[in-house]
Design an enzyme around this catalytic site. Sequence first.
Site, PDB file in Angstrom:
ATOM      1  NE  ARG A  54      -8.549  29.713   5.543  1.00  0.00           N
ATOM      2  CZ  ARG A  54      -7.792  30.607   6.187  1.00  0.00           C
ATOM      3  NH1 ARG A  54      -6.898  30.209   7.025  1.00  0.00           N
ATOM      4  NH2 ARG A  54      -7.980  31.886   6.001  1.00  0.00           N
ATOM      5  CB  THR A  55     -11.661  27.783  -0.556  1.00  0.00           C
ATOM      6  OG1 THR A  55     -12.133  27.916   0.788  1.00  0.00           O
ATOM      7  CG2 THR A  55     -12.606  26.914  -1.347  1.00  0.00           C
ATOM      8  CE  LYS A  82     -10.835  45.265 -19.227  1.00  0.00           C
ATOM      9  NZ  LYS A  82     -10.382  44.393 -20.315  1.00  0.00           N
ATOM     10  NE  ARG A 104     -15.006  31.551  -1.105  1.00  0.00           N
ATOM     11  CZ  ARG A 104     -14.202  31.379  -0.041  1.00  0.00           C
ATOM     12  NH1 ARG A 104     -13.484  32.394   0.416  1.00  0.00           N
ATOM     13  NH2 ARG A 104     -14.127  30.210   0.556  1.00  0.00           N
ATOM     14  CG  HIS A 132     -17.521  27.180   2.278  1.00  0.00           C
ATOM     15  ND1 HIS A 132     -16.906  26.460   1.272  1.00  0.00           N
ATOM     16  CD2 HIS A 132     -16.533  27.929   2.850  1.00  0.00           C
ATOM     17  CE1 HIS A 132     -15.601  26.779   1.253  1.00  0.00           C
ATOM     18  NE2 HIS A 132     -15.362  27.659   2.197  1.00  0.00           N
TER      19      HIS A 132
END
Length: 309
Positions: A54-55, A82, A104, A132
């Site tokens: 969603r986000t 890496k 995020r 959030h």
Amino acid sequence: GKDILGLQHMTVPEIQLVLNTAQEMKGIIRRDIKKVPTLRGKSIINLFFEPSTRTRTSFELAGKYLGADVVNITTSASSVVKGESLRDTLMTVEAMGVDIIVMRHEAEGAAQYASKAVSPVIINAGDGAHEHPTQGLLDMFTILQKKSGFASLKVAIVGDILHSRVARSNIWGLQKMGAEIHLAGPQTLMPRDIEKTGVYVHNRVEDALEGADVVNILRIQRERQQKGLFPSAREYARIFGINKDRLALAKPDALVMHPGPMNRGLEIAPDVAYSEQSAIQEQVQNGLAVRMALLFLVLMGGKEIEAIN
Ligand code: CP
């Protein structure tokens, strides 16, 4: 530009400005004008160290609808595998001259760290169990579409509070706007001393639901529970799961919300998720409007909202 790190420190007028601007954006989406040149020449990077449907997608669409260029970095396909550090990844993105980094990350405080480390605007798309904010704002926007205001509104937040950045952003945002917050969930998933924030904590989910105007059901976050779910999934569903019978304790017009993704049959029964009271699909739509509003406000700041019409 202005970073969006969390709702704990966002002011009431700032929240109101975002909600009002989201209403304008919703009008644009409804009129199906999916391309306005407002943010032409601006660039946005979605930098996601954790999975998202969603986000990430709504930030991408929000940016594109407003005319910005949007690039996604999925860290599992980036040089993070890496061993490149968060700081070096941020500096690499900064060197490309982007205007906004939507980030995020699994660590609490990662967004705040990023805002100090590099110059682009940082929008927190979730930092560990901390905040959030864009979810909190879209939840508030969704409530406002259905209820007359936040004052004296009884909001029940149910489930895995301990691991929930959605719960924290909702608590901080809604309390500021005058709502009364009632939490319920197993003691193993309830943060210590959460009462100090002024919320009501209930051991029995029925007590939180009694007379509620809004029932926000959180996902059980198994990926953050190293020692396994206690109580077990079956016990959780039996004791705390929101089914029709439990929902009947709330007001008849109580709004059912869930940030998604859902564990249907665990924290929420299917007939509740798809009931007439459910605003879950609307939350997703509103997420797009709220993220368009945020991108517009952080980049165009003082300009009048009419500029986009
Ligand atoms: N509610 C929410 O943040 O969903 P995603 O993890 O799919 O972005």
